[in-house]
Design a protein around this motif. Sequence first.
Motif, PDB file in Angstrom:
ATOM      1  N   GLN A   7      19.423  65.473   1.372  1.00 34.39           N
ATOM      2  CA  GLN A   7      19.501  64.115   1.923  1.00 34.39           C
ATOM      3  C   GLN A   7      20.560  63.295   1.199  1.00 34.39           C
ATOM      4  O   GLN A   7      21.352  62.598   1.839  1.00 34.39           O
ATOM      5  N   GLU A   8      20.576  63.364  -0.132  1.00 29.26           N
ATOM      6  CA  GLU A   8      21.570  62.604  -0.890  1.00 29.26           C
ATOM      7  C   GLU A   8      22.984  63.059  -0.569  1.00 29.26           C
ATOM      8  O   GLU A   8      23.914  62.254  -0.530  1.00 29.26           O
ATOM      9  N   ARG A   9      23.140  64.339  -0.339  1.00 32.06           N
ATOM     10  CA  ARG A   9      24.478  64.891  -0.154  1.00 32.06           C
ATOM     11  C   ARG A   9      25.018  64.726   1.253  1.00 32.06           C
ATOM     12  O   ARG A   9      26.219  64.519   1.439  1.00 32.06           O
ATOM     13  N   PHE A  10      24.156  64.810   2.257  1.00 36.94           N
ATOM     14  CA  PHE A  10      24.660  64.877   3.617  1.00 36.94           C
ATOM     15  C   PHE A  10      24.138  63.820   4.590  1.00 36.94           C
ATOM     16  O   PHE A  10      24.750  63.612   5.635  1.00 36.94           O
ATOM     17  N   THR A  11      23.030  63.175   4.301  1.00 43.16           N
ATOM     18  CA  THR A  11      22.487  62.239   5.284  1.00 43.16           C
ATOM     19  C   THR A  11      22.419  60.800   4.784  1.00 43.16           C
ATOM     20  O   THR A  11      22.539  59.864   5.583  1.00 43.16           O
ATOM     21  N   ALA A  12      22.223  60.604   3.499  1.00 42.06           N
ATOM     22  CA  ALA A  12      22.158  59.240   2.969  1.00 42.06           C
ATOM     23  C   ALA A  12      23.571  58.693   2.747  1.00 42.06           C
ATOM     24  O   ALA A  12      24.471  59.446   2.381  1.00 42.06           O
ATOM     25  N   PRO A  13      23.790  57.416   2.976  1.00 46.32           N
ATOM     26  CA  PRO A  13      25.109  56.832   2.705  1.00 46.32           C
ATOM     27  C   PRO A  13      25.451  56.929   1.216  1.00 46.32           C
ATOM     28  O   PRO A  13      24.574  56.871   0.359  1.00 46.32           O
ATOM     29  N   TYR A  14      26.720  57.090   0.942  1.00 44.55           N
ATOM     30  CA  TYR A  14      27.213  57.065  -0.432  1.00 44.55           C
ATOM     31  C   TYR A  14      27.621  55.629  -0.715  1.00 44.55           C
ATOM     32  O   TYR A  14      28.473  55.066  -0.018  1.00 44.55           O
ATOM     33  N   VAL A  15      27.014  55.017  -1.715  1.00 46.72           N
ATOM     34  CA  VAL A  15      27.264  53.611  -2.010  1.00 46.72           C
ATOM     35  C   VAL A  15      27.993  53.481  -3.350  1.00 46.72           C
ATOM     36  O   VAL A  15      27.533  53.982  -4.375  1.00 46.72           O
ATOM     37  N   LEU A  16      29.144  52.817  -3.320  1.00 48.00           N
ATOM     38  CA  LEU A  16      29.927  52.558  -4.524  1.00 48.00           C
ATOM     39  C   LEU A  16      29.912  51.064  -4.782  1.00 48.00           C
ATOM     40  O   LEU A  16      30.440  50.272  -3.998  1.00 48.00           O
ATOM     41  N   GLU A  17      29.307  50.668  -5.884  1.00 44.50           N
ATOM     42  CA  GLU A  17      29.220  49.251  -6.242  1.00 44.50           C
ATOM     43  C   GLU A  17      30.335  48.899  -7.217  1.00 44.50           C
ATOM     44  O   GLU A  17      30.420  49.451  -8.304  1.00 44.50           O
ATOM     45  N   ARG A  18      31.226  48.002  -6.789  1.00 49.11           N
ATOM     46  CA  ARG A  18      32.312  47.511  -7.622  1.00 49.11           C
ATOM     47  C   ARG A  18      32.042  46.059  -7.985  1.00 49.11           C
ATOM     48  O   ARG A  18      31.164  45.419  -7.426  1.00 49.11           O
ATOM     49  N   LYS A  19      32.822  45.564  -8.927  1.00 48.86           N
ATOM     50  CA  LYS A  19      32.632  44.172  -9.333  1.00 48.86           C
ATOM     51  C   LYS A  19      32.926  43.204  -8.192  1.00 48.86           C
ATOM     52  O   LYS A  19      32.291  42.164  -8.068  1.00 48.86           O
ATOM     53  N   ASP A  20      33.902  43.573  -7.340  1.00 49.55           N
ATOM     54  CA  ASP A  20      34.337  42.661  -6.294  1.00 49.55           C
ATOM     55  C   ASP A  20      33.792  42.983  -4.914  1.00 49.55           C
ATOM     56  O   ASP A  20      33.914  42.174  -3.987  1.00 49.55           O
ATOM     57  N   CYS A  21      33.206  44.157  -4.729  1.00 48.81           N
ATOM     58  CA  CYS A  21      32.708  44.518  -3.408  1.00 48.81           C
ATOM     59  C   CYS A  21      31.811  45.747  -3.500  1.00 48.81           C
ATOM     60  O   CYS A  21      31.759  46.423  -4.536  1.00 48.81           O
ATOM     61  N   THR A  22      31.132  46.032  -2.415  1.00 51.87           N
ATOM     62  CA  THR A  22      30.318  47.240  -2.287  1.00 51.87           C
ATOM     63  C   THR A  22      30.856  48.051  -1.117  1.00 51.87           C
ATOM     64  O   THR A  22      30.980  47.531  -0.004  1.00 51.87           O
ATOM     65  N   ILE A  23      31.184  49.301  -1.368  1.00 50.75           N
ATOM     66  CA  ILE A  23      31.712  50.189  -0.344  1.00 50.75           C
ATOM     67  C   ILE A  23      30.633  51.191   0.028  1.00 50.75           C
ATOM     68  O   ILE A  23      30.028  51.822  -0.842  1.00 50.75           O
ATOM     69  N   GLU A  24      30.378  51.308   1.311  1.00 48.54           N
ATOM     70  CA  GLU A  24      29.346  52.223   1.797  1.00 48.54           C
ATOM     71  C   GLU A  24      29.980  53.283   2.693  1.00 48.54           C
ATOM     72  O   GLU A  24      30.668  52.961   3.660  1.00 48.54           O
ATOM     73  N   ILE A  25      29.750  54.529   2.349  1.00 43.74           N
ATOM     74  CA  ILE A  25      30.348  55.663   3.056  1.00 43.74           C
ATOM     75  C   ILE A  25      29.262  56.497   3.731  1.00 43.74           C
ATOM     76  O   ILE A  25      28.316  56.956   3.073  1.00 43.74           O
ATOM     77  N   VAL A  26      29.398  56.689   5.032  1.00 42.61           N
ATOM     78  CA  VAL A  26      28.469  57.550   5.759  1.00 42.61           C
ATOM     79  C   VAL A  26      28.880  59.003   5.558  1.00 42.61           C
ATOM     80  O   VAL A  26      30.062  59.347   5.627  1.00 42.61           O
ATOM     81  N   GLN A  27      27.915  59.861   5.263  1.00 39.99           N
ATOM     82  CA  GLN A  27      28.131  61.297   5.148  1.00 39.99           C
ATOM     83  C   GLN A  27      27.382  61.977   6.291  1.00 39.99           C
ATOM     84  O   GLN A  27      26.564  61.360   6.967  1.00 39.99           O
ATOM     85  N   LYS A  28      27.653  63.243   6.506  1.00 41.73           N
ATOM     86  CA  LYS A  28      26.983  63.950   7.599  1.00 41.73           C
ATOM     87  C   LYS A  28      26.808  65.413   7.251  1.00 41.73           C
ATOM     88  O   LYS A  28      27.557  65.959   6.421  1.00 41.73           O
ATOM     89  N   PRO A  29      25.845  66.075   7.856  1.00 42.66           N
ATOM     90  CA  PRO A  29      25.658  67.503   7.608  1.00 42.66           C
ATOM     91  C   PRO A  29      26.890  68.285   8.057  1.00 42.66           C
ATOM     92  O   PRO A  29      27.553  67.912   9.024  1.00 42.66           O
ATOM     93  N   PRO A  30      27.236  69.361   7.364  1.00 41.08           N
ATOM     94  CA  PRO A  30      28.393  70.164   7.766  1.00 41.08           C
ATOM     95  C   PRO A  30      28.146  70.852   9.100  1.00 41.08           C
ATOM     96  O   PRO A  30      27.023  71.193   9.438  1.00 41.08           O
ATOM     97  N   GLU A  31      29.215  71.024   9.852  1.00 40.73           N
ATOM     98  CA  GLU A  31      29.145  71.699  11.134  1.00 40.73           C
ATOM     99  C   GLU A  31      30.098  72.885  11.126  1.00 40.73           C
ATOM    100  O   GLU A  31      31.110  72.867  10.433  1.00 40.73           O
ATOM    101  N   LEU A  32      29.802  73.901  11.894  1.00 48.39           N
ATOM    102  CA  LEU A  32      30.616  75.104  11.926  1.00 48.39           C
ATOM    103  C   LEU A  32      31.527  75.180  13.143  1.00 48.39           C
ATOM    104  O   LEU A  32      32.039  76.238  13.470  1.00 48.39           O
ATOM    105  N   ASN A  33      31.758  74.040  13.787  1.00 46.94           N
ATOM    106  CA  ASN A  33      32.602  74.043  14.978  1.00 46.94           C
ATOM    107  C   ASN A  33      33.895  73.257  14.767  1.00 46.94           C
ATOM    108  O   ASN A  33      34.521  72.815  15.713  1.00 46.94           O
TER     109      ASN A  33
END
Length: 281
Positions: A7-33
């Motif tokens: 879940q942490e690696r592929f389904t939960a957003p990756y959140v980077l907290e900086r002093k000036d902003c918060t960046i949120e990155i969506v991740q997804k399960p790997p696909e073979l296509n």
Amino acid sequence: RESCTFQERFTAPYVLERKDCTIEIVQKPPELNGHKSDPLGTGSTVWPAAELLVELCPRHVKGKRVLELGSGTGLLGIVAAASGASAVTLTDLPSILTLLKANVARNSFVQHYGCAVKVQPLVWNDTDLQPFVQAGFDLVVCADVVYQQAHTEALLPTLVELLRGCPDARLLIAQERHEPVAWGTLKTGLRKAGLSSQEVVKSGGRIEVLLFYWPVDGSETAPAAGVKRESDTAPPAAKRRHAIAPGSSAFTDAVAAALSVASLDEVEPVSQDSSSEAVSE
């Protein structure tokens, strides 16, 4: 080293907290296509080398036009935009662009920092690079883009052509030693092409960070850019997360698990700032 849960690696957003902003990155399960060069969908999640370059971004990108190859989720390019870059172009395989564009749109507030952000397809050794050269760039960045020899064979001529087209530009690359032979071949190939290099970080770990540049008047000294001849000490990790190494049993298990989980076909772009303008593409 420790591994994230699925879940942490592929389904939960990756959140980077900086002093000036918060960046949120969506991740997804790997696909073979996806594209044949990335059959396991490695661009769908954040890797440790990108996390390390994120920490180094402020000292390298300020005022520069940045071109990223193999952007994946877009974390590094988005952080570059928030760290003072004047323009950022994120590139990857066509199969990765839906997730990449969604994450750029999701963090479109970075445009308020005065940085133009674009997303474009770029297949190594199979894309006309002249539009990128004509647009101009000062810094090429790559994070964890070599997993096998075939990647080196495609990436090497692409990097050389780009850097020859913009001879004042430099290449900042971070690579975890997933496949030491492929990584070694890339470094050797860049040096045989005439590029010099400096080690940017001596961390003592599996990740190597190098700066490549064309020598000036035959000198081995790089143009001034805040990189010292002696290696820097790696900055403290800001909530850096452990990742799953490709080829490891944990990664294989994660891929297998992904096949039984409903994949994320499309990410709904959600801007943190509703007043932000649409990201140009």
